[in-house]
Design an enzyme around this catalytic site. Structure first.
Site, PDB file in Angstrom:
ATOM      1  N   SER A 217       5.395   5.958  -8.913  1.00 24.24           N
ATOM      2  CA  SER A 217       5.021   5.416  -7.557  1.00 24.24           C
ATOM      3  C   SER A 217       3.738   5.959  -7.189  1.00 24.24           C
ATOM      4  O   SER A 217       2.650   5.692  -6.389  1.00 24.24           O
ATOM      5  CB  SER A 217       5.498   5.431  -6.091  1.00 24.24           C
ATOM      6  OG  SER A 217       6.886   4.172  -6.203  1.00 24.24           O
TER       7      SER A 217
ATOM      8  N   LYS B  32      -0.274   8.423   2.896  1.00 27.28           N
ATOM      9  CA  LYS B  32       0.092   6.884   2.736  1.00 27.28           C
ATOM     10  C   LYS B  32       0.960   7.167   3.630  1.00 27.28           C
ATOM     11  O   LYS B  32       1.611   8.028   4.444  1.00 27.28           O
ATOM     12  CB  LYS B  32       1.307   6.809   1.427  1.00 27.28           C
ATOM     13  CG  LYS B  32       1.534   5.951   1.016  1.00 27.28           C
ATOM     14  CD  LYS B  32       2.802   6.686  -0.129  1.00 27.28           C
ATOM     15  CE  LYS B  32       3.838   4.742  -0.431  1.00 27.28           C
ATOM     16  NZ  LYS B  32       4.490   5.696  -1.649  1.00 27.28           N
TER      17      LYS B  32
ATOM     18  N   SER C 111       4.362   2.344  -5.384  1.00 30.11           N
ATOM     19  CA  SER C 111       4.180   1.704  -4.383  1.00 30.11           C
ATOM     20  C   SER C 111       2.987   2.300  -3.668  1.00 30.11           C
ATOM     21  O   SER C 111       2.927   1.711  -1.985  1.00 30.11           O
ATOM     22  CB  SER C 111       4.983   1.627  -2.753  1.00 30.11           C
ATOM     23  OG  SER C 111       5.379   3.777  -3.454  1.00 30.11           O
TER      24      SER C 111
END
Length: 524
Positions: free
Chosen positions: A211, A106, A187
């Site tokens: 997330s 990420k 996210s």
């Protein structure tokens, strides 16, 4: 983004002149890391070619074709690194079960190389730090190939309540591979979509509240949020030191356990991890199809929502667990006494965002760029591309908060920890005499709408374990009109191995993960 064609793949085989030409390479689609490792061990696949296969797949599926926008960029050095790892394998030196396995990060996690760590924001587009986050260093030491960076909800979805999950100014909007007009949740949107689409067998996400687990559930993969303090957060763009953690996003529970075994451990620069070395174990050791036998499972019945189709999936999952030897205990009032948890958590997140972001920005090697949350707010106001779809009201609210010594924050921090932990998960498990809790991870993915933002209305199991800092695993449970739904396994602090084992047993018996279709719209 680097784009590599398989036309050059045969040339890579010249690094092994003493070995016979292998048979035609099997596809990587849908294959987990354990399977790929077995193929490399047998000689039917090579580390260097495996990396090339994933680079080619990223080009064909992420940059072209469905254009998922899950991967922001790949590192130029990955093929060279994969060749070196193949050389080690050929010499009989294996670093572990992740040797030669590509993994995506990420893009709020720092890694050495030419790629910046942006958190999806143009404000950090030049944030090339030249350093590995400790968890990335652990992955490299274990032989993993750091393939590239994945898109995310900008600033890990803490800029605005009106945001669209999976969108960032750097990466655009990530699409759900199960239905391209549907959202990925966030996210860790790109990490989830990339693993679901086999752009890499493994990815790392981060979670403050939902997330990892929500995008994993919505994209039909496994996601594991470990106990806060088990994995270092150093050199990761922060929200909250009370709740932030990184964790694996994978196709299988075994792969999640493999990754956790590598990345868990103490870091002297992250005080929350002081106990990690003493607590970490080989998380694959406890994996067994019989792990649910004799376990008592508390069912978070009041947190599954009111959809009959989701309830039917959940009841089928519980029936499967019962068949595996578990005793199901219904909990009808899991929210009792927790009415003030949401407000306390929000106060903590807003206050810690201001303080923790300033600490991170001030610690960047470059003397240029933003150094405070106020700097980010000013940058966004000066750059229309940042505010084209939604505002920065949460940033502005966080900027208005006091410091970490403010009475409002201290009261909220203590209340949130108490309500979610001792009076939340711990109380529920003790009162009902259960070993772990289970619930529905997510509702079906909603249609992405940049104009109006998210309209997620499904169930969520994330808040209690997120605020308490306890482990939370999601495993595919089935689909509703072709859209994946996950089942959550939640345990007490430091019970990560037990939670993974329970999820593994269910996964092996149920086999509910489905391949993405890359269609537009839901199944009839």
């Amino acid at each position: 983004m680097q784009k590599i064609s398989l036309l050059a793949a045969s040339a890579l085989l010249t690094i092994a002149p003493t070995m016979a030409m292998p048979p035609p390479l099997p596809p990587v689609e849908g294959k987990d890391a354990a399977t790929l490792q077995a193929e490399m061990a047998s000689g039917t696949l090579y580390d260097s070619l495996l990396t090339t296969l994933y680079l080619d797949r990223i080009s064909k599926i992420d940059d072209h074709g469905p254009e998922l926008n899950a991967v922001i960029a790949t590192f130029l050095s990955v093929e060279r690194e994969a060749k070196l790892l193949y050389g080690e394998r050929h010499a009989g030196k294996l670093r572990g079960p992740l040797h030669g396995i590509p993994i995506l990060l990420k893009d709020n996690i720092e890694a050495k190389g030419a790629l910046p760590t942006t958190a999806g924001s143009l404000a950090l587009k030049d944030n090339v730090t030249g350093r590995d986050a400790p968890l990335v260093a652990r992955l490299r030491d274990a032989g993993a190939v750091i393939l590239g960076k994945t898109n995310l909800s900008e600033w890990a979805n803490i800029r605005s309540n009106n945001s669209t999950s999976g969108w960032s100014a750097i990466g655009g909007l990530t699409k759900n591979p199960h239905a391209l007009d549907r959202n990925t949740c966030g996210s860790s949107a790109g990490s989830a979509a990339a693993v679901a689409a086999s752009l890499a067998p493994l990815a790392i996400g981060t979670e403050t509240d939902g997330s990892i687990t929500c995008p994993a559930g919505v994209n039909g993969i496994v996601g594991f949020k470990p106990t806060v303090g088990l994995v270092s957060r150093t050199h990761i763009v922060p929200i909250s030191h009370s709740q932030d953690t990184a964790g694996p996003m994978t196709l299988t529970v075994r792969d999640a356990a493999l990754v956790m075994t590598v990345i868990a451990g103490s870091d002297p620069t992250d005080l929350a991890t002081a106990e990690a070395d003493a607590r970490k174990v080989d998380y694959t050791a406890a994996l067994s199809p019989d792990a649910l036998k004799g376990k008592r499972i508390g069912v978070l019945r009041d947190r599954i929502g009111d959809r009959a189709d989701i309830a039917a999936l959940f009841d089928a999952a519980l029936k499967q667990m019962t068949a595996l030897g578990a005793t199901v205990v219904e909990i009808a009032d899991s929210r009792k006494g927790l009415e003030e948890l949401g407000a306390a958590e929000f106060e903590v997140l807003m206050t810690e965002l201001k303080a923790d972001m300033a600490t991170y920005l001030a610690g960047l090697p470059s003397k240029d760029g933003p150094k405070t949350l106020a700097d980010l707010i000013a940058f966004n106001k000066a750059n229309p591309a940042e505010l084209q779809w939604f505002d920065q009201s949460l940033f502005e609210l966080a900027e208005s908060k006091g410091g970490l010594d403010s009475p409002a924050y201290v009261t909220a921090r203590d209340k949130a920890a108490r309500l979610a932990g001792p009076e939340g998960i711990d109380r529920l498990m003790k009162e009902h005499n259960v070993d772990l809790l289970v619930g529905v991870t997510n509702g079906p993915a909603w249609t992405s709408d940049l104009v109006n933002g998210d309209h997620y209305t499904g169930p969520s199991a994330s808040q209690l374990p997120a605020v308490a800092g306890y482990p939370h695993l999601t495993v595919p449970m089935g689909t509703v009109q072709g859209l994946p739904i996950g089942v959550s396994f939640i345990g007490g602090k430091w019970t990560d191995a037990e939670v993974l084992a329970a999820g593994y047993a269910y996964e092996q018996a149920s086999r509910k993960r489905v391949s993405p279709t890359y269609r537009v719209g839901v199944a009839p």
